[in-house]
Scaffold this active site. Structure first.
Site, PDB file in Angstrom:
ATOM      1  N   SER A  30       0.834  -1.198   0.000  1.00 27.10           N
ATOM      2  CA  SER A  30       0.000   0.000   0.000  1.00 27.10           C
ATOM      3  C   SER A  30       0.870   1.249   0.000  1.00 27.10           C
ATOM      4  CB  SER A  30      -0.886   0.008   1.248  1.00 27.10           C
ATOM      5  OG  SER A  30      -0.070   0.255   2.381  1.00 27.10           O
ATOM      6  N   LYS A  31       0.202   2.361  -0.241  1.00 27.66           N
ATOM      7  CA  LYS A  31       0.865   3.665  -0.209  1.00 27.66           C
ATOM      8  C   LYS A  31       1.585   3.839   1.141  1.00 27.66           C
ATOM      9  CE  LYS A  31      -1.660   7.426   0.637  1.00 27.66           C
ATOM     10  NZ  LYS A  31      -2.787   8.341   0.492  1.00 27.66           N
TER      11      LYS A  31
END
Ligand code: GLU
Length: 509
Positions: free
Chosen positions: A265-266
């Site tokens: 994920s970011k």
């Protein structure tokens, strides 16, 4: 395969483009180019609550940077325009109505409070998280539970409603995924998804089926996270009478965190200090900017190569591929089923390989922009020489400045501690003498510099190694950089002398 191949990337403009998204673009693109087909970009912007200003333009910019250019898109147009779903709003309703007329969908009038109430009331041990489905739909307010008159009245009075698919109770829906083989799902487990929302916009489920059909998409590649929705889409293809034209599906594996399980994920990128987006993205609501691979100094050809290797491999040990090689060799049945772990060190290694393969002339404008950001505008001739001297030390384009700044500016920080630790009067005498000696060099090049350095060390009975490191630190600031005589040759006789004099002063302080 024939040239009827049509694939699409169908992003929702909701924010930065994650590397998993760009990999979906890449696999679509490679498949289209390999088969001589068409690659379509369709913007899926029907969810107005998730719409983010600037995100669509950002998608175009990312695709252009990666060199993954579509054949048809909202910008380019094409035979099946418009390619932006919000501009196709009027197309979808008739299909929702067809489904209602056939008994495959229904109107639902429940308010969000009623939906919440349902979840609370129907919660039981057997059904811990009740959803809108065959078990619950008859206790809700919809065109299945209400009389025709009640439904007509509600619609006439302008009551808001959605249209939901009526999922069959116990059917098995199967399809053959190009990567995963035959997959079957029980309809029993799937809820009655909303197809048309109260604002008249379709949801993704209806819009994706209608548009893939109308745009004559032959193969649909998307992330593994869409696998649970496949039965809904397959039933829609069937109910709308289009089963024979349904695209072949391929659900691409997830890109996983480097240090554990689950999708990258970011936040993992921020936590572990590496980019996750293709290019820098500024969130318009918070103003927060997150750098992408581009700003971190990746070449687009390396980025594409990295993404290709995250899930795909040909039958050899080859790892470095050009775009043309990828196009020639790509096949979707060689994409793995399992998730691919992202390894940032390996990603940098890929970039280093591509930097070595690029000519100095091609690197010049890219490297120059990173120097200009530091306030230095070198002339091309000089920067080309520096690129050839330091290229092999650089993994990222951003490494060229720290590896090469001293060619253009005298170092602001000199590691005098290292020099002082082994400093002697003999060494001081040596440097003063050498400066006098090299003043006579007429042809200032690295061979001449080396010869005079060797001569002077011999004269002072010093080992070359004893004075070479101090010289490097005087010229560069620290223990790094390419050949020290090359550095001296490049910066010139005067500058070499000036740097030695000011370092000597610092050492003697
Ligand atoms: N709009 C969907 C997304 O953003 C597209 C999924 C698909 O390719 O069907 O993930």
């Amino acid at each position: 395969m024939t040239n009827d191949v049509r694939v699409r990337f169908a992003p929702s403009p909701t924010g930065g483009l994650h590397l998993g998204g760009v990999r979906t673009v890449l696999f679509n693109y490679l498949f289209a180019k390999h088969t001589g087909g068409k690659f379509i970009l369709r913007i899926e912007d029907t969810d107005r609550t998730r719409y983010v200003e600037g995100a669509e333009q950002y998608i175009y910019d990312c695709l252009a940077w990666c060199g993954l250019n579509p054949d048809e898109s909202p910008l380019l147009g094409g035979e099946y325009a418009p390619y932006r779903q919000s501009e196709r709003k009027d197309i979808y309703r008739q299909y929702a109505e067809q489904l209602i007329a056939q008994g495959n969908a229904y109107y639902a009038f429940d308010t969000s409070e009623e939906l919440e109430q349902m979840r609370a009331n129907l919660k039981s041990e057997q059904n811990p998280s009740p959803q809108y489905d065959h078990k619950t739909r008859m206790s809700m307010r919809n065109s299945l539970s209400l009389t025709n008159e009640e439904v007509e009245k509600l619609i006439e009075s302008g009551a808001p409603y959605v249209v939901r698919i009526k999922m069959p109770e116990n059917e098995r829906v199967g399809f053959t995924d190009m990567i995963r083989g035959h997959i079957e799902n029980e309809t029993e487990l799937v809820d009655d998804k909303v197809l048309l929302k109260a604002d008249g916009m379709p949801t993704y489920h209806l819009a994706v089926v209608v548009d893939d059909y109308l745009m004559k998409i032959t193969h649909a590649f998307r992330g593994e996270e869409w696998l649970p929705s496949a039965p809904v889409h397959i039933l829609l293809w069937k109910y709308l009478g289009w089963e024979a034209e349904m695209p072949q599906w391929a659900h691409l594996p997830l890109i996983l965190k480097p240090d554990g399980n689950g999708k990258l994920s970011k936040r993992d990128g921020q936590r572990l200090g590496f980019p996750v987006f293709a290019m820098s993205w500024t969130d318009p609501s918070t103003g927060e900017t997150i750098n992408g691979f581009k700003e971190e100094g990746f070449l687009p050809e390396a980025f594409v190569n990295i993404l290709a290797m995250l899930g795909w491999k040909d039958d050899s040990e080859q790892e470095i591929f050009s775009m043309q090689e990828l196009i020639d060799k790509f096949s979707i049945d060689r994409v793995h089923k399992g998730g691919a772990k992202f390894d940032y060190d390996k990603a940098k290694w890929f970039n280093q390989q591509h930097i070595q393969q690029k000519s100095n002339e091609d690197l010049l404008p890219l490297v120059k922009s990173f120097f200009e950001k530091e306030g230095v505008t070198p002339d091309d001739e000089s920067l080309l020489q520096v690129i050839s001297l330091i290229k092999e030390r650089c993994q990222l384009l951003t490494d060229f400045w720290p590896q090469g700044h001293f060619f253009f500016k005298s170092p602001s920080d000199i590691d005098t501690d290292t020099i002082k630790a082994k400093w002697t009067d003999e060494k001081k005498t040596f440097f003063n003498d050498w400066m006098e000696t090299f003043a006579n060099i007429t042809d200032w090049n690295s061979e001449q510099i080396e010869a005079s350095f060797n001569e002077t060390t011999a004269k002072h009975s010093l080992k070359k190694g004893e004075v070479m490191l101090p010289l490097r630190i005087m010229l560069v600031g620290g223990k790094y950089g390419p050949g020290v005589y090359d550095i001296a040759a490049h910066i010139g006789k005067e500058e070499t002398k000036n740097r030695i004099i000011s370092a000597l002063q610092l050492i003697e302080e």
